[in-house]
Design a protein around this motif. Structure first.
Motif, short mmCIF file in Angstrom:
data_model
loop_
_atom_site.label_atom_id
_atom_site.label_comp_id
_atom_site.label_asym_id
_atom_site.label_seq_id
_atom_site.Cartn_x
_atom_site.Cartn_y
_atom_site.Cartn_z
N ILE A 121 3.44 -3.82 16.46
CA ILE A 121 2.84 -3.71 15.13
C ILE A 121 3.75 -4.37 14.10
CG2 ILE A 121 2.16 -2.08 13.32
CD1 ILE A 121 1.33 -0.15 15.65
N SER A 127 -2.30 -4.41 13.77
CA SER A 127 -2.11 -3.45 12.69
C SER A 127 -2.17 -2.03 13.21
CB SER A 127 -3.18 -3.63 11.61
OG SER A 127 -3.10 -4.91 11.05
N SER A 166 0.52 0.79 11.14
CA SER A 166 1.49 0.60 10.07
C SER A 166 0.98 1.34 8.83
CB SER A 166 1.69 -0.87 9.76
OG SER A 166 0.50 -1.42 9.22
N PHE A 169 -1.18 -0.90 6.84
CA PHE A 169 -2.56 -1.00 7.29
C PHE A 169 -3.41 0.10 6.66
CE2 PHE A 169 -5.86 0.32 10.38
CZ PHE A 169 -6.60 -0.86 10.42
#
Length: 171
Positions: A121, A127, A166, A169
Motif C-alpha cells: 500500500i 490503496s 491507507s 484512501f
C-alpha cells in the motif's frame, strides 16, 4: 489503527463475537489502537435496543477494565458505517487502517504478512488490501480476478471482509 463497526444484532447482549474479533486483532497486532464505533438503532431494529444497549455497557466495561488501547465512539442516531468512519477518522493517527466488522474476525490459524501488505500500500501498488475469506481463490470467483502482482490478486469483487487501507484512501 483498527476500526470495528458495531450495530444491533440478534445475539446481543452477548458480546462473544465482538470479543472474538478483538482477540483476533490482538493476536496479530497486540498493541494497535482499536476504535470501536457503535451505530445508533434503526427504526426497524427498535426491538433490539435494550439488548444492544446492554451489549454496549458490557463492551464499555471491558474497554475501561480489560482491553488496552481501545476507544469507543457511540452514535445516538443511526449513522451507518460510512458516517461512523468519517467520525472515527479524527481518532486515527496512524497511516494505515485495519477495518474489521464486529462479526468477521481475522483468521488466527494462518500468518498474515502485515509488513508486506503495508509496504504494498505504501508503495502505491494498492490503496486497499482485502483479506480473502478462503485460503485459496475459489474457481467460482476466478472471473472476478484480474491477475497477480507480487503475492496479491487484483479483483473487481467486493465483500466486506477485513481489509487494510491507507488513511489517505479513506480520507
Amino acid at each position: 489503527t483498527a476500526v470495528i463497526p458495531v450495530s444491533p444484532i440478534t445475539s446481543h447482549p452477548d458480546i462473544t463475537i465482538l470479543e472474538t474479533s478483538i482477540a483476533s486483532i490482538r493476536h496479530h497486532l497486540p498493541d494497535t489502537e482499536i476504535v470501536i464505533t457503535f451505530d445508533g438503532v434503526r427504526a426497524e431494529q427498535e426491538h433490539l435496543r435494550a439488548q444492544y444497549e446492554e451489549s454496549i455497557r458490557r463492551t464499555l466495561w471491558r474497554c475501561d477494565h480489560l482491553w488496552k488501547n481501545t476507544t469507543p465512539l457511540i452514535f445516538d442516531q443511526h449513522t451507518h458505517q460510512v458516517g461512523m468512519m468519517r467520525a472515527a477518522m479524527q481518532h486515527i493517527h496512524s497511516p494505515m487502517i485495519l477495518y474489521v466488522e464486529q462479526d468477521c474476525p481475522l483468521v488466527t490459524d494462518e500468518p498474515i504478512d502485515w509488513p508486506q501488505i503495508m509496504q504494498f500500500i505504501a508503495d502505491g501498488d494498492a490503496s486497499l488490501v482485502r483479506l480473502h475469506h478462503e485460503s485459496i481463490l475459489l474457481d467460482a470467483h476466478m472471473h472476478l480476478m484480474h491477475g497477480r502482482e507480487k503475492d496479491f490478486s487484483r479483483t473487481s469483487q467486493w465483500s466486506q471482509r477485513p481489509h487494510i487501507a491507507s488513511k489517505d484512501f479513506y480520507q
